[in-house]
Design a protein around this motif. Structure first.
Motif, PDB file in Angstrom:
ATOM      1  N   ARG A   1       4.468   1.722  -9.843  1.00  0.00           N
ATOM      2  CA  ARG A   1       3.335   0.819 -10.071  1.00  0.00           C
ATOM      3  C   ARG A   1       2.519   1.219 -11.300  1.00  0.00           C
ATOM      4  O   ARG A   1       1.382   0.808 -11.453  1.00  0.00           O
ATOM      5  CB  ARG A   1       2.440   0.790  -8.827  1.00  0.00           C
ATOM      6  CG  ARG A   1       3.157   0.212  -7.617  1.00  0.00           C
ATOM      7  CD  ARG A   1       2.282   0.139  -6.368  1.00  0.00           C
ATOM      8  NE  ARG A   1       2.073   1.462  -5.797  1.00  0.00           N
ATOM      9  CZ  ARG A   1       0.898   2.100  -5.756  1.00  0.00           C
ATOM     10  NH1 ARG A   1      -0.178   1.542  -6.234  1.00  0.00           N
ATOM     11  NH2 ARG A   1       0.789   3.296  -5.218  1.00  0.00           N
TER      12      ARG A   1
ATOM     13  N   SER B   1      -2.080  -2.000  -7.899  1.00  0.00           N
ATOM     14  CA  SER B   1      -1.956  -1.738  -6.472  1.00  0.00           C
ATOM     15  C   SER B   1      -1.296  -2.935  -5.800  1.00  0.00           C
ATOM     16  O   SER B   1      -1.723  -4.075  -5.984  1.00  0.00           O
ATOM     17  CB  SER B   1      -3.330  -1.494  -5.852  1.00  0.00           C
ATOM     18  OG  SER B   1      -3.219  -1.369  -4.453  1.00  0.00           O
ATOM     19  N   THR B   2      -0.266  -2.650  -5.002  1.00  0.00           N
ATOM     20  CA  THR B   2       0.473  -3.696  -4.303  1.00  0.00           C
ATOM     21  C   THR B   2       0.351  -3.567  -2.791  1.00  0.00           C
ATOM     22  O   THR B   2       0.937  -4.359  -2.061  1.00  0.00           O
ATOM     23  CB  THR B   2       1.968  -3.627  -4.683  1.00  0.00           C
ATOM     24  OG1 THR B   2       2.470  -2.327  -4.323  1.00  0.00           O
ATOM     25  CG2 THR B   2       2.173  -3.845  -6.172  1.00  0.00           C
ATOM     26  N   LYS B   3      -0.409  -2.593  -2.312  1.00  0.00           N
ATOM     27  CA  LYS B   3      -0.426  -2.300  -0.876  1.00  0.00           C
ATOM     28  C   LYS B   3      -1.040  -3.397  -0.027  1.00  0.00           C
ATOM     29  O   LYS B   3      -0.797  -3.453   1.170  1.00  0.00           O
ATOM     30  CB  LYS B   3      -1.095  -0.956  -0.593  1.00  0.00           C
ATOM     31  CG  LYS B   3      -2.554  -0.885  -0.932  1.00  0.00           C
ATOM     32  CD  LYS B   3      -3.100   0.517  -0.688  1.00  0.00           C
ATOM     33  CE  LYS B   3      -4.514   0.634  -1.199  1.00  0.00           C
ATOM     34  NZ  LYS B   3      -4.999   1.986  -1.103  1.00  0.00           N
ATOM     35  N   GLU B   4      -1.824  -4.298  -0.617  1.00  0.00           N
ATOM     36  CA  GLU B   4      -2.419  -5.399   0.142  1.00  0.00           C
ATOM     37  C   GLU B   4      -1.846  -6.754  -0.278  1.00  0.00           C
ATOM     38  O   GLU B   4      -2.499  -7.785  -0.128  1.00  0.00           O
ATOM     39  CB  GLU B   4      -3.941  -5.384  -0.004  1.00  0.00           C
ATOM     40  CG  GLU B   4      -4.575  -4.151   0.611  1.00  0.00           C
ATOM     41  CD  GLU B   4      -6.082  -4.129   0.487  1.00  0.00           C
ATOM     42  OE1 GLU B   4      -6.702  -5.192   0.259  1.00  0.00           O
ATOM     43  OE2 GLU B   4      -6.647  -3.038   0.627  1.00  0.00           O
ATOM     44  N   ALA B   5      -0.619  -6.743  -0.811  1.00  0.00           N
ATOM     45  CA  ALA B   5       0.014  -7.988  -1.249  1.00  0.00           C
ATOM     46  C   ALA B   5      -0.019  -9.004  -0.104  1.00  0.00           C
ATOM     47  O   ALA B   5       0.147  -8.630   1.046  1.00  0.00           O
ATOM     48  CB  ALA B   5       1.448  -7.713  -1.679  1.00  0.00           C
TER      49      ALA B   5
ATOM     50  N   THR C   1      -3.615  10.197  -8.653  1.00  0.00           N
ATOM     51  CA  THR C   1      -3.426   8.746  -8.572  1.00  0.00           C
ATOM     52  C   THR C   1      -2.361   8.285  -9.561  1.00  0.00           C
ATOM     53  O   THR C   1      -1.483   7.485  -9.216  1.00  0.00           O
ATOM     54  CB  THR C   1      -4.758   8.012  -8.843  1.00  0.00           C
ATOM     55  OG1 THR C   1      -5.704   8.413  -7.852  1.00  0.00           O
ATOM     56  CG2 THR C   1      -4.597   6.512  -8.833  1.00  0.00           C
TER      57      THR C   1
ATOM     58  N   GLU D   1       5.779   5.607  -7.353  1.00  0.00           N
ATOM     59  CA  GLU D   1       5.959   4.389  -6.556  1.00  0.00           C
ATOM     60  C   GLU D   1       6.276   3.168  -7.414  1.00  0.00           C
ATOM     61  O   GLU D   1       6.337   2.049  -6.911  1.00  0.00           O
ATOM     62  CB  GLU D   1       4.706   4.145  -5.709  1.00  0.00           C
ATOM     63  CG  GLU D   1       4.502   5.230  -4.650  1.00  0.00           C
ATOM     64  CD  GLU D   1       3.208   5.101  -3.880  1.00  0.00           C
ATOM     65  OE1 GLU D   1       2.425   4.151  -4.145  1.00  0.00           O
ATOM     66  OE2 GLU D   1       2.964   5.952  -3.009  1.00  0.00           O
TER      67      GLU D   1
ATOM     68  N   ARG E   1       1.121   9.389  -8.339  1.00  0.00           N
ATOM     69  CA  ARG E   1       1.552   8.580  -7.200  1.00  0.00           C
ATOM     70  C   ARG E   1       2.009   7.201  -7.671  1.00  0.00           C
ATOM     71  O   ARG E   1       3.052   6.702  -7.243  1.00  0.00           O
ATOM     72  CB  ARG E   1       0.426   8.460  -6.167  1.00  0.00           C
ATOM     73  CG  ARG E   1       0.851   7.722  -4.895  1.00  0.00           C
ATOM     74  CD  ARG E   1      -0.248   7.626  -3.853  1.00  0.00           C
ATOM     75  NE  ARG E   1      -1.368   6.836  -4.324  1.00  0.00           N
ATOM     76  CZ  ARG E   1      -2.573   7.313  -4.637  1.00  0.00           C
ATOM     77  NH1 ARG E   1      -2.852   8.579  -4.506  1.00  0.00           N
ATOM     78  NH2 ARG E   1      -3.527   6.505  -5.065  1.00  0.00           N
ATOM     79  N   ASN E   2       1.233   6.576  -8.575  1.00  0.00           N
ATOM     80  CA  ASN E   2       1.608   5.257  -9.088  1.00  0.00           C
ATOM     81  C   ASN E   2       2.920   5.303  -9.858  1.00  0.00           C
ATOM     82  O   ASN E   2       3.739   4.389  -9.763  1.00  0.00           O
ATOM     83  CB  ASN E   2       0.484   4.687  -9.959  1.00  0.00           C
ATOM     84  CG  ASN E   2      -0.585   4.016  -9.148  1.00  0.00           C
ATOM     85  OD1 ASN E   2      -0.553   2.819  -8.925  1.00  0.00           O
ATOM     86  ND2 ASN E   2      -1.543   4.795  -8.663  1.00  0.00           N
TER      87      ASN E   2
ATOM     88  N   TYR F   1      -3.392  -8.386  -4.985  1.00  0.00           N
ATOM     89  CA  TYR F   1      -3.068  -7.275  -5.868  1.00  0.00           C
ATOM     90  C   TYR F   1      -4.330  -6.837  -6.603  1.00  0.00           C
ATOM     91  O   TYR F   1      -5.256  -7.618  -6.787  1.00  0.00           O
ATOM     92  CB  TYR F   1      -2.008  -7.689  -6.886  1.00  0.00           C
ATOM     93  CG  TYR F   1      -0.705  -8.082  -6.253  1.00  0.00           C
ATOM     94  CD1 TYR F   1       0.323  -7.168  -6.138  1.00  0.00           C
ATOM     95  CD2 TYR F   1      -0.501  -9.374  -5.762  1.00  0.00           C
ATOM     96  CE1 TYR F   1       1.534  -7.525  -5.546  1.00  0.00           C
ATOM     97  CE2 TYR F   1       0.694  -9.730  -5.173  1.00  0.00           C
ATOM     98  CZ  TYR F   1       1.706  -8.808  -5.073  1.00  0.00           C
ATOM     99  OH  TYR F   1       2.886  -9.163  -4.483  1.00  0.00           O
ATOM    100  N   LYS F   2      -4.311  -5.596  -7.054  1.00  0.00           N
ATOM    101  CA  LYS F   2      -5.472  -5.068  -7.776  1.00  0.00           C
ATOM    102  C   LYS F   2      -4.995  -4.270  -8.985  1.00  0.00           C
ATOM    103  O   LYS F   2      -4.132  -3.406  -8.855  1.00  0.00           O
ATOM    104  CB  LYS F   2      -6.289  -4.169  -6.852  1.00  0.00           C
ATOM    105  CG  LYS F   2      -7.475  -3.552  -7.508  1.00  0.00           C
ATOM    106  CD  LYS F   2      -8.204  -2.642  -6.530  1.00  0.00           C
ATOM    107  CE  LYS F   2      -9.185  -1.768  -7.272  1.00  0.00           C
ATOM    108  NZ  LYS F   2      -9.752  -0.732  -6.416  1.00  0.00           N
TER     109      LYS F   2
END
Length: 137
Positions: free
Chosen positions: A26, A48-52, A17, A24, A20-21, A55-56
């Motif tokens: 993040r 985490s920006t994948k659900e912008a 994780t 990317e 990966r961050n 954000y989380k």
């Protein structure tokens, strides 16, 4: 930090994780010696920006040597200024029954995060977790 978060250094899932961050863009950190590469870490944050625009913050931690020196504040200020508004930012942090989690709770409240529901799943230190949310406009 591991007594609060659980073992990380040898956890393949955490390492994957984190890598990966980083790749990317993040993952952010504060290092000693004005941030020179290879200098010891003082703290870090993953977002985490994948659900912008939702954000989380997945993880924010500061080494015990760097506590009370503004490292967590600097990290949180930095990631929040990267977010396009309007947006919502959430983070799961320690519940009120975790004394060593009080600084994290106070940090999020200082930035305007609002405590939400208590989460009964206990973390590595056998304390509860709580969801905090921040609405940015």
């Amino acid at each position: 930090m591991e007594y609060l978060f659980g073992p990380m250094v040898n956890d393949p899932e955490f390492i994957q994780t984190l890598e990966r961050n980083i790749s990317e863009g993040r993952a952010f950190c504060v290092r000693e010696q004005e941030g020179l590469a290879g200098s010891p870490l003082q703290g870090g944050v993953l977002i985490s920006t994948k659900e912008a625009p939702k954000y989380k913050i997945g993880w924010l931690a500061v080494s015990s040597q760097a506590r009370n020196k503004g490292v967590a504040t600097a990290l949180l200020q930095y990631v929040l200024q990267l977010i396009n508004t309007p947006a919502e930012v959430s983070v799961i942090t320690f519940g009120e029954d975790v004394p060593d989690g009080k600084p994290a709770r106070e940090l999020y409240k200082k930035f305007g995060f609002v405590p939400q529901e208590q989460i009964l799943l206990n973390g590595p230190q056998d304390g509860s977790r709580q969801l905090f949310r921040l609405a940015l406009s």
